[in-house]
Design an enzyme around this catalytic site. Structure first.
Site, PDB file in Angstrom:
ATOM      1  N   HIS A   7       0.815  -1.208   0.000  1.00 17.62           N
ATOM      2  CA  HIS A   7       0.000   0.000   0.000  1.00 17.62           C
ATOM      3  C   HIS A   7       0.857   1.270   0.000  1.00 17.62           C
ATOM      4  O   HIS A   7       1.605   1.494   0.938  1.00 17.62           O
ATOM      5  CB  HIS A   7      -0.883  -0.040   1.260  1.00 17.62           C
ATOM      6  N   ARG A   8       0.772   2.031  -1.074  1.00 19.56           N
ATOM      7  CA  ARG A   8       1.629   3.217  -1.298  1.00 19.56           C
ATOM      8  C   ARG A   8       3.097   2.780  -1.338  1.00 19.56           C
ATOM      9  O   ARG A   8       3.984   3.541  -0.954  1.00 19.56           O
ATOM     10  CB  ARG A   8       1.416   4.284  -0.218  1.00 19.56           C
ATOM     11  N   GLU A  34       0.237  -0.641  -4.618  1.00 21.46           N
ATOM     12  CA  GLU A  34      -0.927   0.243  -4.732  1.00 21.46           C
ATOM     13  C   GLU A  34      -0.382   1.655  -4.726  1.00 21.46           C
ATOM     14  O   GLU A  34       0.581   1.950  -4.005  1.00 21.46           O
ATOM     15  CB  GLU A  34      -1.851   0.021  -3.529  1.00 21.46           C
ATOM     16  N   ASP A  36      -1.521   6.142  -5.536  1.00 24.05           N
ATOM     17  CA  ASP A  36      -2.593   7.131  -5.684  1.00 24.05           C
ATOM     18  C   ASP A  36      -2.188   8.157  -6.737  1.00 24.05           C
ATOM     19  O   ASP A  36      -1.035   8.594  -6.755  1.00 24.05           O
ATOM     20  CB  ASP A  36      -2.794   7.862  -4.356  1.00 24.05           C
ATOM     21  N   HIS A  49      -0.793  10.961  -2.617  1.00 23.09           N
ATOM     22  CA  HIS A  49      -2.076  10.608  -2.006  1.00 23.09           C
ATOM     23  C   HIS A  49      -3.030  11.779  -1.833  1.00 23.09           C
ATOM     24  O   HIS A  49      -4.223  11.679  -2.136  1.00 23.09           O
ATOM     25  CB  HIS A  49      -1.832   9.949  -0.640  1.00 23.09           C
ATOM     26  N   GLU A 109      -5.007   3.891  -7.875  1.00 25.35           N
ATOM     27  CA  GLU A 109      -6.213   4.509  -7.311  1.00 25.35           C
ATOM     28  C   GLU A 109      -6.360   5.923  -7.852  1.00 25.35           C
ATOM     29  O   GLU A 109      -5.513   6.789  -7.607  1.00 25.35           O
ATOM     30  CB  GLU A 109      -6.169   4.544  -5.773  1.00 25.35           C
ATOM     31  N   LYS A 111      -7.540   9.361  -7.559  1.00 24.62           N
ATOM     32  CA  LYS A 111      -7.952  10.206  -6.422  1.00 24.62           C
ATOM     33  C   LYS A 111      -8.792  11.380  -6.945  1.00 24.62           C
ATOM     34  O   LYS A 111      -8.433  12.541  -6.766  1.00 24.62           O
ATOM     35  CB  LYS A 111      -6.705  10.719  -5.691  1.00 24.62           C
ATOM     36  N   ASP A 229       0.571  -1.925   4.358  1.00 21.12           N
ATOM     37  CA  ASP A 229       1.740  -1.032   4.403  1.00 21.12           C
ATOM     38  C   ASP A 229       3.017  -1.836   4.619  1.00 21.12           C
ATOM     39  O   ASP A 229       4.110  -1.328   4.421  1.00 21.12           O
ATOM     40  CB  ASP A 229       1.615  -0.052   5.590  1.00 21.12           C
TER      41      ASP A 229
HETATM   42  O1  G3P Z   1      -6.560   1.149  -1.925  1.00 16.86           O
HETATM   43  C1  G3P Z   1      -6.985   1.229  -0.642  1.00 16.86           C
HETATM   44  C2  G3P Z   1      -6.620   2.473   0.072  1.00 16.86           C
HETATM   45  O2  G3P Z   1      -5.455   2.989  -0.500  1.00 16.86           O
HETATM   46  C3  G3P Z   1      -7.687   3.512   0.071  1.00 16.86           C
HETATM   47  O3  G3P Z   1      -7.490   4.504   1.018  1.00 16.86           O
HETATM   48  O4  G3P Z   1      -6.744   6.711   1.793  1.00 16.86           O
HETATM   49  O5  G3P Z   1      -5.130   4.849   1.761  1.00 16.86           O
HETATM   50  O6  G3P Z   1      -5.880   5.882  -0.344  1.00 16.86           O
HETATM   51  P1  G3P Z   1      -6.249   5.510   1.044  1.00 16.86           P
HETATM   52 CA    CA Z   2      -4.858   4.593  -1.961  1.00 16.12          CA
END
Ligand code: G3P
Ligand code: CA
Length: 245
Positions: A7-8, A34, A36, A49, A109, A111, A229
């Site tokens: 994640h990120r 993942e 953003d 993000h 993702e 945004k 993460d």
């Molecule tokens: O992809 C799931 C998650 O990334 C969504 O929330 O705020 O971390 O971008 P956020």
């Molecule tokens: Ca995200």
């Protein structure tokens, strides 16, 4: 088999949404990353993000008010004292270029649930196609109109709605928008709902799963993926649970 999305990037250890965090996740053996995306003033797709650069960089202001050149001057790694080298905000192009050198899967993702970012879907899709990466990309968003639009433009690219609240029978909803999977907020969903979603042929990739116990449970239940993460911890737990079977 449950696959692991960083994640990120490997964001528990490296600055979120930087090339360093993506490369380290891949090096450690994550199956996917993942990230953003937002749009810059000059219409470039950039990986960050928040709508503003304030939290993650040493700059100030909205991403939409800064050009790519201005954004590239900022340091997205300044909060992590252990990272001494400047970490620029990546462009999506840079990430896709890097993806041509490996096998990693990427969840992009969009945004665009706060600012509308006119034309974002077209720009992302055009680039994904240019690099022939359609089969290794999943487009997700909290803006479900946007992922449906993406699917209409590019049915060859998988889409997945982000579900922050518990939707009733999420598999029915997913099928109705032609999504092969859902990305539910882990804490918002009962495990039997996730189970029924899987049983109805819809992939389940919960976010953001950072606790060992939760990871264990999801590996046991055969979740399609987890978004975390800490891909290194996830890999360790996955290895342990497969040994236990
Ligand atoms: O992809 C799931 C998650 O990334 C969504 O929330 O705020 O971390 O971008 P956020
Ligand atoms: Ca995200």
């Amino acid at each position: 088999m449950t696959i692991i999305f960083a994640h990120r990037g490997y964001s528990v250890k490296y600055p979120e949404n930087t090339m360093l965090a993506f490369q380290e996740a891949a090096k450690e053996g994550a199956d996917g990353i993942e990230l953003d995306v937002q749009l810059s003033k000059d219409g470039e797709v950039v990986v960050i993000h928040d709508e503003k650069v304030n939290r993650t960089t040493n700059g100030k202001g909205y991403v939409k008010d800064l050009t790519l050149e201005e954004l590239r001057k900022l340091d997205a790694g300044h909060l992590m004292k252990s990272i001494t080298k400047k970490q620029p905000i990546p462009s999506l192009r840079e990430v896709l270029e890097w993806m041509t050198t490996n096998e990693i899967i990427c969840n992009i993702e969009l945004k665009n649930n706060v600012l509308p970012y006119e034309g974002m879907e077209e720009k992302v899709i055009q680039m994904v196609r240019e690099y022939h990466l359609s089969k290794r990309i999943i487009i997700s968003s909290f803006n479900h109109y946007s992922i449906v639009k993406s699917y209409r433009i590019a049915p060859e690219i998988e889409i997945a709605p982000l579900l922050g609240n518990a939707v009733y029978m999420p598999w029915v909803y997913a099928q109705s928008i032609r999504a092969k999977g859902i990305h539910p907020k882990y804490t918002a969903y009962r495990s039997d709902i996730l189970q029924s979603t899987l049983e109805n042929g819809i992939e389940v990739r919960p976010y953001t799963v950072n606790k060992e116990k939760d990871m264990e449970k999801l590996f046991e239940k055969g979740s399609s993926a987890i978004i975390t993460d800490d891909p290194v911890l996830a890999l360790k737990v996955k290895h342990k649970s497969s040994l236990g079977k």
